[in-house]
Write a protein that holds these residues in place. Structure first.
Motif, PDB file in Angstrom:
ATOM      1  N   SER A   3      -1.406   3.560  -0.442  1.00 52.23           N
ATOM      2  CA  SER A   3      -1.499   3.370   1.013  1.00 52.23           C
ATOM      3  C   SER A   3      -0.921   4.496   1.849  1.00 52.23           C
ATOM      4  CB  SER A   3      -0.760   2.074   1.386  1.00 52.23           C
ATOM      5  OG  SER A   3       0.635   2.212   1.147  1.00 52.23           O
ATOM      6  N   GLY A  60      -4.582  -5.335  -4.227  1.00 53.15           N
ATOM      7  CA  GLY A  60      -3.349  -5.139  -3.476  1.00 53.15           C
ATOM      8  C   GLY A  60      -3.165  -3.679  -3.122  1.00 53.15           C
ATOM      9  N   ARG A  68      -0.120  -0.211  -2.972  1.00 49.66           N
ATOM     10  CA  ARG A  68       1.137   0.347  -3.481  1.00 49.66           C
ATOM     11  C   ARG A  68       1.867   1.107  -2.403  1.00 49.66           C
ATOM     12  NH1 ARG A  68       2.985   5.087  -6.567  1.00 49.66           N
ATOM     13  NH2 ARG A  68       0.887   5.946  -6.879  1.00 49.66           N
ATOM     14  N   HIS A  69       3.177   0.869  -2.311  1.00 49.14           N
ATOM     15  CA  HIS A  69       4.048   1.570  -1.366  1.00 49.14           C
ATOM     16  C   HIS A  69       4.731   2.726  -2.065  1.00 49.14           C
ATOM     17  CE1 HIS A  69       8.108   2.322   0.298  1.00 49.14           C
ATOM     18  NE2 HIS A  69       7.476   2.249   1.458  1.00 49.14           N
ATOM     19  N   TRP A 110       6.808  -1.796   5.745  1.00 48.05           N
ATOM     20  CA  TRP A 110       5.481  -1.612   5.154  1.00 48.05           C
ATOM     21  C   TRP A 110       4.925  -2.930   4.640  1.00 48.05           C
ATOM     22  CZ3 TRP A 110       3.823  -2.595   0.146  1.00 48.05           C
ATOM     23  CH2 TRP A 110       2.574  -2.086  -0.218  1.00 48.05           C
ATOM     24  N   GLY A 111       5.718  -3.653   3.869  1.00 47.74           N
ATOM     25  CA  GLY A 111       5.241  -4.904   3.298  1.00 47.74           C
ATOM     26  C   GLY A 111       4.908  -5.939   4.351  1.00 47.74           C
ATOM     27  N   ILE A 133       1.583  -4.947   5.875  1.00 47.13           N
ATOM     28  CA  ILE A 133       0.459  -5.173   4.966  1.00 47.13           C
ATOM     29  C   ILE A 133       0.104  -6.658   4.918  1.00 47.13           C
ATOM     30  CG2 ILE A 133      -0.251  -5.160   2.555  1.00 47.13           C
ATOM     31  CD1 ILE A 133      -0.464  -2.418   3.604  1.00 47.13           C
ATOM     32  N   LEU A 163       1.674  -6.663  -3.888  1.00 46.82           N
ATOM     33  CA  LEU A 163       2.334  -5.499  -3.308  1.00 46.82           C
ATOM     34  C   LEU A 163       3.123  -4.813  -4.414  1.00 46.82           C
ATOM     35  CD1 LEU A 163       3.692  -6.653   0.185  1.00 46.82           C
ATOM     36  CD2 LEU A 163       1.400  -5.883  -0.469  1.00 46.82           C
ATOM     37  N   CYS A 188       3.665 -13.184  -1.441  1.00 44.62           N
ATOM     38  CA  CYS A 188       2.628 -12.407  -2.108  1.00 44.62           C
ATOM     39  C   CYS A 188       3.011 -12.295  -3.574  1.00 44.62           C
ATOM     40  CB  CYS A 188       2.505 -11.016  -1.478  1.00 44.62           C
ATOM     41  SG  CYS A 188       4.038 -10.051  -1.585  1.00 44.62           S
TER      42      CYS A 188
END
Length: 392
Positions: free
Chosen positions: A254, A276, A278-279, A287-288, A291, A307, A329
């Motif tokens: 991402s 999903g 990826r950070h 971020w999460g 998302i 995630l 999640c």
């Protein structure tokens, strides 16, 4: 020698390489090395790096290794046949002292993407291991074992974290290959099912662990040259991935253009298509949250999506993230340097990044300061304008 098998690398190198073989076999690329840790003198290591490079380029995949790859559900038979003929070539790599005369090295990989993509991870592992051999020749790993056992106990024995799954992402910056393999054995014994797998394909094969990985930044960066137009490059990369894997390996990276640009492109179609995201840069909590809100906005239940967190994690941070997102999640954590290079000496931060594709500059616009890398600042400014991002 440090690298004894071409499988001693991260799984996502093979998954990306298969896309390159099938869809972009003529692409030409350039990668450059950078040591982000100041004051590190790598110049004395150049002759030994070159010796290790020559050995790396003598390796071929064995029949057992090819059979292992052929058994993966997402690896195609024709790709394995190609790997049976594959060999790295040192002519694509140059290593010289930096012109700045500050101890840095100029390591450049330039050639066909298909024939250079496997250089990055083993070269980083070689440089890292040689540095620690040179700087700490008599280092005792007892401290590393003690620290690793403490991390294992913290996650395993703290109530409420029995469902946390951690994967090893530590190949490229490990203290040494021998320590990496030993550490994985300690983690397997101490964590059991809490160790989800490893990104290292060789150690996964040897131990029966699950190999883990999908795509890396270079894949999306290349589409700045390969895509139909620059603004659509991220969409083109995700669509090419979906064509190749037909719903498998469904974790989207991402942060090549930052989260804002990712969310603009990651529409309802991609929300439903990919498993999903990826950070790998920026605030992981923010971020999460964004998302998950984005999934809800696009009428997708975030509890069905994964995630993946993989940015400079340690076990306490894994636990903090789990507390924050538990039940909202599916969660996955990839921990690298903190598992494979926390033995006492301070780790160094080294990277090899793609800087050009088909003669054109490519770049990553990271949400974390210092993670971006491009040799053309005018292009970076242009890229920011195209994706409607503020100046750095």
């Amino acid at each position: 020698m440090i690298i004894s098998s071409l499988l001693d690398t991260d799984l996502y190198k093979f998954t990306m390489m298969q896309v390159v073989l099938h869809q972009y076999p003529a692409a030409e690329v350039e990668y450059r090395f950078r040591c982000r840790t100041p004051g590190i003198n790598l110049v004395p290591l150049i002759p030994t790096i070159e010796q290790e490079l020559a050995h790396l380029c003598s390796l071929r995949f064995t029949e057992d290794e090819l059979a292992y790859l052929r058994g993966m559900r997402f690896i195609d038979s024709d790709f394995v046949d190609f790997l049976g003929l594959f060999q790295l070539n040192a002519k694509y790599v140059s290593i010289t002292p930096s012109a700045t005369d500050n101890g840095e090295i100029d390591l450049v990989i330039r050639g066909p993407w298909l024939h250079t993509i496997l250089f990055e991870v083993p070269l980083l592992a070689i440089i890292n291991e040689l540095y620690f051999r040179h700087a700490f020749p008599d280092h005792d790993l007892a401290e590393g074992r003690a620290r690793l056992h403490a991390k294992i106990a913290l996650l395993r024995d703290t109530p409420g974290f029995d469902k946390v799954r951690v994967a090893d992402y530590g190949t490229r910056r490990r203290f040494s290959g021998a320590w990496h393999e030993e550490a994985l054995g300690i983690m397997r014994t101490g964590w059991g099912k809490q160790l989800a797998g490893t990104s290292n394909v060789l150690f996964a094969m040897r131990s029966g662990m699950t190999p883990i990985g999908s795509m890396a930044h270079e894949y999306l960066q290349a589409f700045q040259s390969l895509g139909p137009r620059l603004r659509d490059s991220q969409v083109a990369a995700l669509e090419a991935w979906a064509r190749e894997y037909r719903g498998d390996l469904g974790i989207a990276l991402s942060d090549v253009y930052g989260l804002e640009a990712f969310l603009r492109d990651f529409d309802m179609y991609f929300c439903k298509l990919f498993d999903g995201a990826r950070h790998d840069s920026g605030d992981p909590f923010a971020w999460g949250d964004r998302i998950l809100a984005h999934y809800e906005k696009n009428r997708v239940d975030p509890r069905t999506k994964t995630l993946v967190f993989s940015d400079s994690l340690d076990i306490p941070k894994v636990m903090d993230l789990y507390r924050h997102f538990e039940g909202r999640c599916i969660l996955s954590f990839g921990v690298g340097t903190n598992l494979t290079n926390d033995t006492g000496p301070e780790p160094i931060n080294i990277v090899i990044k793609m800087t050009r594709c088909n003669g054109q500059p490519v770049a990553k616009l990271s949400d974390s300061p210092g993670k971006s890398m491009c040799d053309d600042l005018d292009y970076v400014a242009y890229l920011r304008r195209v994706f409607d991002l503020p100046a750095a």
